[in-house]
Design an enzyme around this catalytic site. Structure first.
Site, PDB file in Angstrom:
ATOM      1  N   GLU A 165      -0.802  32.590 -68.828  1.00  0.00           N
ATOM      2  CA  GLU A 165      -1.096  31.791 -70.032  1.00  0.00           C
ATOM      3  C   GLU A 165       0.069  30.917 -70.486  1.00  0.00           C
ATOM      4  OE1 GLU A 165      -2.646  34.144 -73.235  1.00  0.00           O
ATOM      5  OE2 GLU A 165      -4.363  34.822 -72.089  1.00  0.00           O
ATOM      6  N   GLU A 366      -8.495  38.370 -67.588  1.00  0.00           N
ATOM      7  CA  GLU A 366      -8.463  39.132 -68.849  1.00  0.00           C
ATOM      8  C   GLU A 366      -9.724  38.854 -69.639  1.00  0.00           C
ATOM      9  OE1 GLU A 366      -5.063  38.602 -71.450  1.00  0.00           O
ATOM     10  OE2 GLU A 366      -3.671  38.652 -69.753  1.00  0.00           O
TER      11      GLU A 366
HETATM   12  C1  FCB Z   1      -3.570  37.415 -74.030  1.00  0.00           C
HETATM   13  C2  FCB Z   1      -2.325  37.940 -73.348  1.00  0.00           C
HETATM   14  C3  FCB Z   1      -2.359  39.434 -73.160  1.00  0.00           C
HETATM   15  C4  FCB Z   1      -2.984  40.161 -74.317  1.00  0.00           C
HETATM   16  C5  FCB Z   1      -4.274  39.538 -74.762  1.00  0.00           C
HETATM   17  C6  FCB Z   1      -4.942  40.224 -75.911  1.00  0.00           C
HETATM   18  O1  FCB Z   1      -3.291  36.180 -74.623  1.00  0.00           O
HETATM   19  O2  FCB Z   1      -2.181  37.365 -72.074  1.00  0.00           O
HETATM   20  O3  FCB Z   1      -1.051  39.839 -72.878  1.00  0.00           O
HETATM   21  O4  FCB Z   1      -2.093  40.389 -75.312  1.00  0.00           O
HETATM   22  O5  FCB Z   1      -4.064  38.194 -75.073  1.00  0.00           O
END
Ligand code: FCB
Length: 462
Positions: A165, A366
Site C-alpha cells: 500500500e 487483504e
Molecule cells: C491496511 C494495512 C494493514 C492493516 C489493514 C487493516 O491498510 O495494509 O496493515 O492494518 O489496513
C-alpha cells in the site's frame, strides 16, 4: 451473486511484521520508523506501541499451528527490514534472517505456501534520518535489502511481494502526519510515491534475476461521486487519480495518470524528464501477480463553499484540496467505522480489469473487518458480523471470477489480532483473538467458519 470459486482458488491469511512480531530490541533488530513514531505521546490510541505486539517472534510456532489447522493454502507475512539490515544499508544481521528462515521452514512443514512482503511500512530509522522515501537512495537500499533476503530464502520462497500500500504510506505518513514518519508535507510528500515505486521496480529486477516471482500490493477502492453533478464527478476522478491510479498506472502502464501528476512528481523529486522516463521503465517491470487490498469505497464531492467539513470527512486529505470525502450513507459499518460495501470489491476488480489491458493474475491480499470481540465465559469468541463480512466479500470475488477476471486467491486480514497502526490494539481484525495481558490465543467463530469454507471449496468440482 456467485458463490462458486474454482477448486484451485487459494485461501490465505495476512499479517505484517511490526503488527505482530514484538521483540523490538531482540537479536540485533534495529529501530524502525514505527517504533519512533509510536514512542511520541499522542500518536497512537492509548499510547500503544509495537514493542510487544502479539509476541509472534516468540510464539510463531503456535501461530503456525493455528494457520496449519485452518487449512489455508497461503500465508502472507512481512519481513522486517530493520531486523535484517538494522542500519537500512550495509551490515546484515544474521539473527534477523534466521528468524524468517525458521518461519519459512515451519510454514512449509505445515503445508502452507509462504508469501512474504518485503516492505510493510517499517523503514529502518537510520534511512529515515537520511530522508527516507523522499530520496532515490532509499530505493537503491531497498533493492540491496531485497537481494539479501531473496538470496537467503529464495530456495524455498517462490512468490514475493515488494511493497504494501504505497498510497496509504505516502498519504498518511508523508503528505499527512497520521502515520510514521509523520512528515505532514502536503503535496511535497508525493516524492515518496515515486521513490517507493522505483524501489519496487529495482526490487523486481533482483527477484527475477534470482529466479523468483514478483508482485506488489496496492490498496484500491472505487471512488463514488456524491452526485451526478459535473463538479462532483470531476472531484471524484481527481481523487481516484491521486490515490488509486498514481500508484498503479506507473507499474502497470509505465506512466503517471496525467500531466498534472507527472509535473507534481518531477517537481517534488527533482527528477529531469529524461530521468523520469528511465525511472518509469524500471518501475513498469512485468509482474507475475498483482495484490489488491480492499476495505471500503470512498465517496467524494467538490467542496461546497461555506460547508464545514470538520467531523464529516471520512478520509483525511490535506487542506485546500479540490475534493472532499463524505460519508457513504445507509450502509452497515464495522466497529472501526468503515463502510461495509462488498459489491464495491467486485466493482474495483472490474475497473482495474478494464483500465489495465495486461493485468497480471490478481490476489486479494487483504480483506477483513475490525470488531471489538471478546472471549465469552464459555471460552469462545462469537463474531457473527465478521463471518457475514467475509462471506459477502468472498462472494463479491466469486462474482468477478464469474465475469472472467483472473483472481487467484483471497487472504483475510488478519490471521490474529494485532497492532493496528495509529489505532493501536483497540481494533481487532484477527480470526484468532489475542488477549492483551496474557497473549493467549483463542480461535474465533470466524476462524472455524473460514476453515469449513476452505474444506468445502477443496471438494468443489471446478
Ligand atoms: C491496511 C494495512 C494493514 C492493516 C489493514 C487493516 O491498510 O495494509 O496493515 O492494518 O489496513
Amino acid at each position: 451473486m456467485s458463490t462458486h470459486l474454482p477448486r484451485h482458488f487459494r485461501f490465505g491469511m495476512s499479517t505484517a511484521a511490526i503488527q505482530i512480531e514484538g521483540a523490538s530490541t531482540e537479536d540485533g533488530r534495529g529501530v524502525s520508523i514505527w517504533d519512533t513514531f509510536a514512542a511520541q505521546p499522542g500518536t497512537t490510541k492509548n499510547g500503544d506501541t509495537p514493542a510487544v505486539a502479539a509476541d509472534h517472534y516468540h510464539r510463531y510456532r503456535d501461530d503456525v499451528e493455528d494457520l496449519r489447522a485452518s487449512g489455508i493454502d497461503d500465508y502472507r507475512f512481512s519481513i522486517a527490514w530493520p531486523r535484517v539490515i538494522p542500519q537500512g544499508r550495509g551490515t546484515v544481521n544474521p539473527l534477523g534472517l534466521d528468524f524468517y528462515d525458521r518461519l519459512v521452514d515451519a510454514l512449509l512443514e505445515a503445508g502452507i505456501r509462504p508469501v512474504p512482503t518485503l516492505y510493510h511500512w517499517d523503514l529502518p530509522q537510520p534511512l529515515q534520518d537520511e530522508g527516507g522515501w523522499l530520496r532515490r537512495y532509499t530505493a537503491e537500499a531497498f533493492a540491496e535489502y531485497t537481494r539479501v533476503v531473496v538470496t537467503r530464502l529464495g530456495d524455498r520462497v517462490e512468490n514475493w511481494l515488494t511493497l504494501n500500500e504505497m498510497n496509504v504510506h505516502t498519504l498518511y505518513g508523508h503528505v499527512l502526519a497520521d502515520h510514521a514518519p509523520a512528515l505532514g508535507l502536503g503535496l511535497e510528500g508525493f516524492a515518496a510515491a515515486h521513490f517507493q515505486m522505483l524501489g519496487h521496480g529495482l526490487a523486481v529486477r533482483e527477484i527475477h534475476a534470482l529466479g523468483g516471482r514478483a508482485g506488489i500490493v496496492g490498496q484500491h477502492y472505487p471512488v463514488i461521486p456524491a452526485s451526478d453533478e459535473p463538479g462532483d464527478i470531476e472531484a471524484a476522478e481527481m481523487f481516484a487519480a491521486l490515490t488509486n491510479w498514481t500508484f498503479a498506472d506507473p507499474i502497470l502502464l509505465g506512466r503517471y495518470p496525467d500531466d498534472t501528476i507527472t509535473a507534481l512528481v518531477t517537481t517534488t523529486t527533482g527528477t529531469t524528464e529524461a530521468q523520469l522516463e528511465r525511472d518509469l521503465e524500471t518501475i513498469a517491470q512485468p509482474l507475475d501477480f498483482y495484490g489488491i487490498n480492499y476495505y471500503e469505497p470512498v465517496r467524494i464531492e467538490a467542496p461546497r463553499s461555506g460547508k464545514d467539513y470538520s467531523g464529516v470527512l471520512e478520509v483525511d486529505v490535506p487542506e485546500g484540496m479540490p475534493f472532499s470525502p463524505v460519508p457513504i450513507e445507509n450502509v452497515p459499518r464495522t466497529d472501526f467505522g468503515w463502510a461495509v460495501v462488498p459489491s464495491a470489491l467486485t466493482d474495483i476488480l472490474r475497473e482495474m480489469n478494464t483500465r489495465y489491458p495486461v493485468l497480471p493474475p490478481i490476489y486479494i491480499t487483504e480483506s477483513g473487518a475490525s470488531f471489538h470481540d471478546e472471549v465469552t465465559e464459555d471460552g469462545s469468541v462469537h463474531d457473527p458480523k465478521r463471518i457475514d463480512f467475509l462471506d459477502a466479500h468472498i462472494k463479491a470475488v466469486a462474482d468477478a471470477v464469474a465475469d472472467g477476471i483472473d483472481v487467484r486467491g483471497y487472504y483475510v486480514w488478519s490471521a490474529l489480532d494485532n497492532f493496528e497502526w495509529a489505532a493501536g490494539y483497540h481494533e481487532r481484525f484477527g480470526l484468532v483473538h489475542v488477549d492483551r495481558d496474557t497473549m493467549r490465543r483463542t480461535r474465533k467463530d470466524s476462524w472455524y467458519w473460514y476453515r469449513e469454507l476452505i474444506r468445502t471449496n477443496k471438494q468443489a468440482d471446478d
